[in-house]
Design a protein around this motif. Structure first.
Motif, PDB file in Angstrom:
ATOM      1  N   SER A  21      17.645  15.906 -20.491  1.00 59.06           N
ATOM      2  CA  SER A  21      16.733  17.011 -20.191  1.00 59.06           C
ATOM      3  C   SER A  21      15.370  16.490 -19.760  1.00 59.06           C
ATOM      4  O   SER A  21      14.763  17.022 -18.821  1.00 59.06           O
ATOM      5  CB  SER A  21      16.579  17.921 -21.420  1.00 59.06           C
ATOM      6  OG  SER A  21      17.821  18.486 -21.798  1.00 59.06           O
ATOM      7  N   LEU A  87      16.293  23.766 -22.169  1.00 58.48           N
ATOM      8  CA  LEU A  87      15.538  23.836 -23.424  1.00 58.48           C
ATOM      9  C   LEU A  87      16.227  24.748 -24.438  1.00 58.48           C
ATOM     10  O   LEU A  87      16.281  24.430 -25.636  1.00 58.48           O
ATOM     11  CB  LEU A  87      14.115  24.328 -23.144  1.00 58.48           C
ATOM     12  CG  LEU A  87      13.211  23.332 -22.405  1.00 58.48           C
ATOM     13  CD1 LEU A  87      11.934  24.020 -21.932  1.00 58.48           C
ATOM     14  CD2 LEU A  87      12.858  22.148 -23.297  1.00 58.48           C
ATOM     15  N   THR A  90      19.220  23.032 -26.040  1.00 54.83           N
ATOM     16  CA  THR A  90      18.750  22.116 -27.087  1.00 54.83           C
ATOM     17  C   THR A  90      18.388  22.881 -28.352  1.00 54.83           C
ATOM     18  O   THR A  90      18.777  22.491 -29.466  1.00 54.83           O
ATOM     19  CB  THR A  90      17.523  21.327 -26.596  1.00 54.83           C
ATOM     20  OG1 THR A  90      17.864  20.588 -25.427  1.00 54.83           O
ATOM     21  CG2 THR A  90      17.021  20.369 -27.673  1.00 54.83           C
ATOM     22  N   ILE A 133      12.058  19.187 -29.157  1.00 57.07           N
ATOM     23  CA  ILE A 133      11.655  20.162 -28.138  1.00 57.07           C
ATOM     24  C   ILE A 133      10.278  19.807 -27.585  1.00 57.07           C
ATOM     25  O   ILE A 133      10.052  19.847 -26.365  1.00 57.07           O
ATOM     26  CB  ILE A 133      11.651  21.581 -28.742  1.00 57.07           C
ATOM     27  CG1 ILE A 133      13.076  22.015 -29.099  1.00 57.07           C
ATOM     28  CG2 ILE A 133      11.023  22.580 -27.765  1.00 57.07           C
ATOM     29  CD1 ILE A 133      13.145  23.259 -29.956  1.00 57.07           C
ATOM     30  N   ILE A 136      10.490  16.851 -25.126  1.00 58.24           N
ATOM     31  CA  ILE A 136      11.000  17.242 -23.807  1.00 58.24           C
ATOM     32  C   ILE A 136       9.911  17.939 -23.000  1.00 58.24           C
ATOM     33  O   ILE A 136       9.706  17.643 -21.818  1.00 58.24           O
ATOM     34  CB  ILE A 136      12.228  18.157 -23.952  1.00 58.24           C
ATOM     35  CG1 ILE A 136      13.369  17.425 -24.655  1.00 58.24           C
ATOM     36  CG2 ILE A 136      12.689  18.658 -22.582  1.00 58.24           C
ATOM     37  CD1 ILE A 136      14.558  18.315 -24.989  1.00 58.24           C
ATOM     38  N   ILE A 137       9.189  18.853 -23.642  1.00 56.46           N
ATOM     39  CA  ILE A 137       8.143  19.598 -22.938  1.00 56.46           C
ATOM     40  C   ILE A 137       6.965  18.700 -22.583  1.00 56.46           C
ATOM     41  O   ILE A 137       6.369  18.831 -21.505  1.00 56.46           O
ATOM     42  CB  ILE A 137       7.696  20.804 -23.785  1.00 56.46           C
ATOM     43  CG1 ILE A 137       8.862  21.799 -23.927  1.00 56.46           C
ATOM     44  CG2 ILE A 137       6.474  21.493 -23.171  1.00 56.46           C
ATOM     45  CD1 ILE A 137       8.587  22.958 -24.857  1.00 56.46           C
ATOM     46  N   TRP A 170       6.489  25.649 -25.717  1.00 57.17           N
ATOM     47  CA  TRP A 170       6.976  25.052 -26.970  1.00 57.17           C
ATOM     48  C   TRP A 170       7.137  26.118 -28.055  1.00 57.17           C
ATOM     49  O   TRP A 170       8.134  26.127 -28.790  1.00 57.17           O
ATOM     50  CB  TRP A 170       6.010  23.969 -27.444  1.00 57.17           C
ATOM     51  CG  TRP A 170       6.422  23.367 -28.759  1.00 57.17           C
ATOM     52  CD1 TRP A 170       7.425  22.471 -28.978  1.00 57.17           C
ATOM     53  CD2 TRP A 170       5.856  23.651 -30.044  1.00 57.17           C
ATOM     54  NE1 TRP A 170       7.514  22.173 -30.322  1.00 57.17           N
ATOM     55  CE2 TRP A 170       6.562  22.876 -30.994  1.00 57.17           C
ATOM     56  CE3 TRP A 170       4.817  24.466 -30.485  1.00 57.17           C
ATOM     57  CZ2 TRP A 170       6.268  22.906 -32.348  1.00 57.17           C
ATOM     58  CZ3 TRP A 170       4.518  24.498 -31.839  1.00 57.17           C
ATOM     59  CH2 TRP A 170       5.237  23.718 -32.756  1.00 57.17           C
ATOM     60  N   ILE A 173      10.363  28.259 -27.181  1.00 60.04           N
ATOM     61  CA  ILE A 173      11.623  27.567 -27.454  1.00 60.04           C
ATOM     62  C   ILE A 173      11.780  27.283 -28.945  1.00 60.04           C
ATOM     63  O   ILE A 173      12.894  27.338 -29.490  1.00 60.04           O
ATOM     64  CB  ILE A 173      11.708  26.265 -26.634  1.00 60.04           C
ATOM     65  CG1 ILE A 173      11.585  26.566 -25.134  1.00 60.04           C
ATOM     66  CG2 ILE A 173      13.026  25.558 -26.908  1.00 60.04           C
ATOM     67  CD1 ILE A 173      12.626  27.513 -24.591  1.00 60.04           C
TER      68      ILE A 173
END
Length: 269
Positions: A21, A87, A90, A133, A136-137, A170, A173
């Protein structure tokens, strides 16, 4: 020490998809900024809009008008359905695997045989998932900033808006992750918990889309989680970041609190 080992375990079990991702979303940000700076997106989008029915056109203009410049394109890249889907997968997969499926296999019962409280285990899982998370962001943010630097100019104002967008994303998600955790704690099977959360999330997204087209149901936006994540408006200075962050944070707190309460009393199979 056990908590740290559990956090590392969660990362090992989810790192493959998380790394995929990160790479995909970062390259996707580069692609969008490259297309905006290379091609005449204004002419392309105008030609597409002219072929659409009036109601669809009005919605698409709100969603894609920001693609006419590089900062709006960066915001759009963080709101693209593909990015959101990665996202959300995940966010749903982590609690479905580490709560429901481990209950089914007896792994969770073995973990709870160690001398620490159930709530500590659940909090460790929540912290692990939230950090994955966030990572990833954060990677997506780096990709957006790097793309803007390469293809245009990263100003302090744009960087500030991107920070708000990424924090807002964030929270959104993490809310999906947290209510999936809640469903997994109450549920019995991993597949059912994951499917239920995915269905709820898709329903929110579909309802948000329909509310843009049909004013009769626009009142549902107040109860829709996606209404509190609108990056194009944040980039243009038209959003309400504090309100959105407060609503999402409150919902996260409620879902996490209910999860801890239920998990502490739940009987293991």
């Amino acid at each position: 020490m056990i908590k740290g080992a559990y956090i590392r375990l969660v990362w090992r079990n989810n790192r493959t998809f998380a790394l995929f991702s990160m790479v995909f979303i970062t390259l996707f940000q580069f692609l969008i900024l490259y297309l905006v700076t290379t091609f005449d997106t204004a002419a392309i989008l105008s030609a597409i809009m002219d072929q659409l029915p009036p109601m669809i056109r009005a919605f698409m203009q709100d969603s894609f008008f920001s693609m006419l410049n590089y900062d709006g394109a960066a915001a759009f890249g963080l709101n693209h359905p593909i990015v959101l889907t990665l996202l959300v997968i995940t966010a749903i997969n982590i609690p479905s695997h580490h709560i429901s499926r481990e209950l089914e296999t007896g792994t969770l019962e073995l973990l709870l045989a160690h001398p620490f409280r159930r709530n500590s285990l659940l909090l460790s899982l929540w912290i692990s998932g939230s950090l994955i998370i966030m990572t990833i962001i954060d990677t997506a943010l780096i990709g957006s900033c790097t793309s803007i630097i390469l293809f245009h100019d990263l100003t302090r104002a744009i960087f500030g808006h991107l920070l708000e967008i990424c924090l807002n994303l964030w929270l959104l998600i993490t809310l999906i992750f947290t209510y999936t955790l809640l469903i997994a704690v109450f549920g019995r099977t991993g597949l059912k918990a994951g499917n239920t959360s995915a269905g709820i999330t898709f329903l929110f997204y579909l309802l948000f889309f329909l509310a843009q087209l049909w004013s009769t149901i626009s009142f549902t936006n107040y109860f829709n989680i996606f209404n509190y994540y609108q990056p194009q408006k944040l980039m243009l200075g038209q959003g309400n970041f504090l309100r959105d962050a407060l609503v999402l944070s409150l919902l996260i707190t409620v879902c996490l609190g209910l999860s801890l309460r239920k998990f502490g009393k739940r009987d293991l199979p």
